[in-house]
Each structure stands twice: as C-alpha cells, then as structure tokens.
Scaffold this motif. Structure first.
Motif, PDB file in Angstrom:
ATOM      1  N   SER A  69       8.490 -67.934 -17.560  1.00  0.00           N
ATOM      2  CA  SER A  69       7.660 -66.743 -17.425  1.00  0.00           C
ATOM      3  C   SER A  69       6.193 -67.048 -17.726  1.00  0.00           C
ATOM      4  CB  SER A  69       8.160 -65.647 -18.374  1.00  0.00           C
ATOM      5  OG  SER A  69       8.095 -66.076 -19.725  1.00  0.00           O
ATOM      6  N   PHE A  70       5.304 -66.166 -17.223  1.00  0.00           N
ATOM      7  CA  PHE A  70       3.862 -66.267 -17.465  1.00  0.00           C
ATOM      8  C   PHE A  70       3.294 -67.609 -17.010  1.00  0.00           C
ATOM      9  CE2 PHE A  70       5.423 -62.992 -20.246  1.00  0.00           C
ATOM     10  CZ  PHE A  70       4.444 -62.000 -20.170  1.00  0.00           C
ATOM     11  N   ASN A  71       3.591 -67.974 -15.763  1.00  0.00           N
ATOM     12  CA  ASN A  71       3.076 -69.212 -15.192  1.00  0.00           C
ATOM     13  C   ASN A  71       2.453 -68.948 -13.825  1.00  0.00           C
ATOM     14  OD1 ASN A  71       3.618 -71.539 -17.065  1.00  0.00           O
ATOM     15  ND2 ASN A  71       5.707 -70.721 -16.971  1.00  0.00           N
ATOM     16  N   ASN A  72       2.336 -69.985 -13.021  1.00  0.00           N
ATOM     17  CA  ASN A  72       1.687 -69.876 -11.709  1.00  0.00           C
ATOM     18  C   ASN A  72       2.662 -70.240 -10.591  1.00  0.00           C
ATOM     19  OD1 ASN A  72      -0.823 -69.338 -13.046  1.00  0.00           O
ATOM     20  ND2 ASN A  72      -1.073 -71.545 -13.364  1.00  0.00           N
ATOM     21  N   ILE A  73       3.860 -69.723 -10.674  1.00  0.00           N
ATOM     22  CA  ILE A  73       4.914 -70.067  -9.725  1.00  0.00           C
ATOM     23  C   ILE A  73       4.866 -69.134  -8.524  1.00  0.00           C
ATOM     24  CG2 ILE A  73       7.402 -70.326  -9.419  1.00  0.00           C
ATOM     25  CD1 ILE A  73       7.548 -70.782 -12.482  1.00  0.00           C
TER      26      ILE A  73
ATOM     27  N   ARG B 250       7.282 -71.315 -21.185  1.00  0.00           N
ATOM     28  CA  ARG B 250       6.590 -70.038 -21.056  1.00  0.00           C
ATOM     29  C   ARG B 250       5.083 -70.217 -21.251  1.00  0.00           C
ATOM     30  NH1 ARG B 250       7.892 -64.448 -22.407  1.00  0.00           N
ATOM     31  NH2 ARG B 250       6.112 -63.394 -23.348  1.00  0.00           N
ATOM     32  N   GLY B 251       4.312 -69.706 -20.289  1.00  0.00           N
ATOM     33  CA  GLY B 251       2.864 -69.733 -20.402  1.00  0.00           C
ATOM     34  C   GLY B 251       2.269 -71.120 -20.479  1.00  0.00           C
ATOM     35  N   ARG B 252       2.780 -72.075 -19.710  1.00  0.00           N
ATOM     36  CA  ARG B 252       2.277 -73.457 -19.734  1.00  0.00           C
ATOM     37  C   ARG B 252       1.573 -73.831 -18.438  1.00  0.00           C
ATOM     38  NH1 ARG B 252       3.239 -72.675 -24.346  1.00  0.00           N
ATOM     39  NH2 ARG B 252       4.321 -74.048 -25.821  1.00  0.00           N
ATOM     40  N   GLU B 253       1.172 -72.843 -17.664  1.00  0.00           N
ATOM     41  CA  GLU B 253       0.485 -73.072 -16.387  1.00  0.00           C
ATOM     42  C   GLU B 253       1.322 -73.909 -15.434  1.00  0.00           C
ATOM     43  OE1 GLU B 253      -3.455 -74.524 -17.054  1.00  0.00           O
ATOM     44  OE2 GLU B 253      -4.095 -72.706 -18.084  1.00  0.00           O
ATOM     45  N   ILE B 254       2.606 -73.707 -15.467  1.00  0.00           N
ATOM     46  CA  ILE B 254       3.526 -74.391 -14.563  1.00  0.00           C
ATOM     47  C   ILE B 254       3.298 -73.872 -13.141  1.00  0.00           C
ATOM     48  CG2 ILE B 254       5.961 -74.704 -13.976  1.00  0.00           C
ATOM     49  CD1 ILE B 254       5.144 -76.170 -16.478  1.00  0.00           C
ATOM     50  N   ASP B 255       3.186 -74.789 -12.170  1.00  0.00           N
ATOM     51  CA  ASP B 255       3.011 -74.365 -10.778  1.00  0.00           C
ATOM     52  C   ASP B 255       4.205 -74.826  -9.942  1.00  0.00           C
ATOM     53  OD1 ASP B 255       2.662 -77.092 -10.323  1.00  0.00           O
ATOM     54  OD2 ASP B 255       0.482 -76.952 -10.099  1.00  0.00           O
ATOM     55  N   ASP B 256       4.106 -74.630  -8.640  1.00  0.00           N
ATOM     56  CA  ASP B 256       5.237 -74.929  -7.759  1.00  0.00           C
ATOM     57  C   ASP B 256       5.663 -76.395  -7.829  1.00  0.00           C
ATOM     58  OD1 ASP B 256       5.267 -72.317  -6.967  1.00  0.00           O
ATOM     59  OD2 ASP B 256       4.348 -72.650  -5.006  1.00  0.00           O
ATOM     60  N   SER B 257       4.702 -77.298  -7.824  1.00  0.00           N
ATOM     61  CA  SER B 257       5.047 -78.722  -7.861  1.00  0.00           C
ATOM     62  C   SER B 257       5.762 -79.074  -9.163  1.00  0.00           C
ATOM     63  CB  SER B 257       3.787 -79.582  -7.699  1.00  0.00           C
ATOM     64  OG  SER B 257       2.860 -79.329  -8.737  1.00  0.00           O
TER      65      SER B 257
ATOM     66  N   MET C 177      -5.982 -72.576 -23.008  1.00  0.00           N
ATOM     67  CA  MET C 177      -4.579 -72.715 -22.610  1.00  0.00           C
ATOM     68  C   MET C 177      -4.269 -74.185 -22.369  1.00  0.00           C
ATOM     69  SD  MET C 177      -1.767 -70.971 -21.862  1.00  0.00           S
ATOM     70  CE  MET C 177      -2.368 -69.322 -21.522  1.00  0.00           C
ATOM     71  N   PRO C 178      -3.210 -74.719 -22.996  1.00  0.00           N
ATOM     72  CA  PRO C 178      -2.881 -76.128 -22.808  1.00  0.00           C
ATOM     73  C   PRO C 178      -2.368 -76.383 -21.401  1.00  0.00           C
ATOM     74  CG  PRO C 178      -1.177 -75.033 -24.085  1.00  0.00           C
ATOM     75  CD  PRO C 178      -2.285 -74.055 -23.940  1.00  0.00           C
ATOM     76  N   THR C 179      -2.620 -77.576 -20.909  1.00  0.00           N
ATOM     77  CA  THR C 179      -2.109 -77.911 -19.585  1.00  0.00           C
ATOM     78  C   THR C 179      -0.618 -78.170 -19.654  1.00  0.00           C
ATOM     79  OG1 THR C 179      -2.516 -80.262 -19.911  1.00  0.00           O
ATOM     80  CG2 THR C 179      -4.323 -78.955 -18.994  1.00  0.00           C
ATOM     81  N   SER C 180       0.008 -78.105 -18.472  1.00  0.00           N
ATOM     82  CA  SER C 180       1.455 -78.273 -18.442  1.00  0.00           C
ATOM     83  C   SER C 180       1.866 -79.729 -18.514  1.00  0.00           C
ATOM     84  CB  SER C 180       2.014 -77.657 -17.145  1.00  0.00           C
ATOM     85  OG  SER C 180       1.523 -78.355 -16.027  1.00  0.00           O
ATOM     86  N   THR C 181       0.960 -80.646 -18.221  1.00  0.00           N
ATOM     87  CA  THR C 181       1.334 -82.050 -18.055  1.00  0.00           C
ATOM     88  C   THR C 181       2.050 -82.663 -19.265  1.00  0.00           C
ATOM     89  OG1 THR C 181      -0.515 -82.340 -16.522  1.00  0.00           O
ATOM     90  CG2 THR C 181       0.499 -84.319 -17.427  1.00  0.00           C
ATOM     91  N   PRO C 182       1.490 -82.579 -20.476  1.00  0.00           N
ATOM     92  CA  PRO C 182       2.200 -83.190 -21.612  1.00  0.00           C
ATOM     93  C   PRO C 182       3.563 -82.553 -21.856  1.00  0.00           C
ATOM     94  CG  PRO C 182      -0.089 -82.711 -22.166  1.00  0.00           C
ATOM     95  CD  PRO C 182       0.192 -82.003 -20.892  1.00  0.00           C
TER      96      PRO C 182
END
Length: 244
Positions: free
Chosen positions: A58-62, A28-35, A1-6
């Motif tokens: 959707s499909f993240n870590n929020i 969607r599905g980019r491992e996005i978190d609260d920060s 899974m690619p990181t959300s940073t780029p």
C-alpha cells in the motif's frame, strides 16, 4: 521518503537465500513502482515461501502493469490470504487483471483496493470475476475509486455472501457452465438440466426459489425440450413395462 532500492534489494536477497520467518511482507510507502513489483513477483514465484500469507504494498506507485504482476502471483500462489494494494494507481486495467486472477484463486480472503482510480469500468470487471470466487470475504470499502454507489454495493454484497458460505455451490455451478459452454449452448436438454440445477441450488442456499418453480414457468424453448424429453422417457418406460 527513503528510496525502495535498499529495502527491495535486501528483501529479494532474503527471499532467494534464506528461510524467512515472518508471515507478512511489508513494503508499505517505499515508493515501489511497477518494475519493483515485477521483480518481487518473479522472485516469489521462483522461490515460493509457504509461510508468507500476507503482502502489504500500500501507499506506493503501482500502476496497471504492476497490478498485472500481482495478478500473476495470485493466479499461481496458493498460500497468500491477504493482499494490500491501497493508495496506488492500478486503474481499471489493473482491476481487470486482478479480477481474472481472483476467478481461480482459492486461498485469498482479504484484498484492499481503496484509492486506486478503479472507476466503474474496473469495478464491473471485478464484479464479473468475483462470481467465480467463493473464498474472498473482504475487499475493503473501495473508497477513493470514483465508483457509483450502486456498483460499490453490488461488489460488497457479492463478497459478503462468501462469509456465510452460501455462494460456494453457486460459484461451482458458474465454473461448470464456463467449462462446458458449447455443450450448454448446443444441447437444449443440457440447458434444461442447468436451469433445474440452478433452481435447486438457490433453494438449498437461501430457502426460497428465485427462478422457475416448475416446468410451466420455464422459458418457452426449454419448456418444449423438457416436455419432449419427459414424453420420450414415458414412452420408453411404457415399452419396458409391456416387454417385462
């Protein structure tokens, strides 16, 4: 899974420096978190894009904190019509934050909240808040939130009423009662007027009366106040006729 940073950095840079043509932003599905959500929301509020009407997170870590940031966005943005938060972990606190934002939002029509661990407590917050919203017409199916079947139906039914426009006037009445709660509480006559107005709105919207149909069915305290008010009015009318 690619990181959300780029993905996120590129998106933030575009929002800050460019005119974005697309109507939908998808992370969607980019491992996005609260920060990440907080950064995105702050950017969208600082550099608003009127053409962006849909956001998919959707499909993240929020979690709840991220949902609070989304609530902040929905409370101030009047361009978005669709928001997808499926398969995150906003919980009951996140649902409460979103509910508060939806109370005053007048543009969002679709929000997706399935699989978010909302629970009955979170759904209750949504249910209460949605009484003040007349534009939301879809909340998904709310699956995967550990809701009781009855509570899920209550939320779905409340939202579905917005589809036919019946609730617009009722929502406006709810808002009026919240704006002037002290007046309604301290002035019995004002309570009578609100009571009568509720009856008329139900008649107009649904073709039938769901509350008291005449003064004899009023609550005892309101009945007495209303009768005294009518009596005083009749006395004034009689005096005016005698002096005319």
């Amino acid at each position: 899974m690619p990181t959300s940073t780029p993905d996120l950095k590129n998106l933030i840079r575009s929002l800050q420096n460019e005119t974005i043509a697309q109507e939908k932003l998808s992370l969607r599905g980019r491992e996005i978190d609260d920060s990440d959500v907080i950064l995105l929301v702050d950017t969208l509020l600082k550099y608003p894009k009127k053409n962006i009407t849909s956001i998919d997170l959707s499909f993240n870590n929020i979690g709840p904190t991220g949902a609070e940031a989304v609530g902040k966005l929905l409370g101030q943005n009047n361009f978005l019509i669709e928001f997808d938060l499926r398969n995150n972990s906003i919980g009951s606190k996140g649902a409460e934050a979103l509910g508060k934002a939806l109370e005053g939002n007048t543009t969002l029509t679709d929000i997706y909240l399935s699989y978010n661990f909302i629970g009955d407590r979170g759904a209750q917050h949504l249910l209460q808040s949605l009484k003040y919203n007349s534009t939301l017409t879809w909340v998904g199916r709310l699956y995967g939130n550990d809701l009781s079947e009855d509570l899920m139906k209550d939320v779905m039914n409340l939202v579905s009423e917005n589809n036919n426009g019946h609730r617009t006037q009722i929502v406006n009445l709810h808002r009026a009662q919240r704006v002037f709660p002290s007046l309604v509480q301290k002035c019995p006559l004002a309570r009578c007027l609100v009571f009568e107005l509720q009856k008329r709105i139900w008649e107009m919207c649904f073709g039938e009366i769901h509350v008291a149909t005449n003064i004899h069915n009023y609550p005892p305290d309101l009945k007495l106040v209303w009768e005294n008010s009518l009596s005083k009015k009749r006395s004034r009318d009689e005096m005016e006729e005698q002096t005319a």
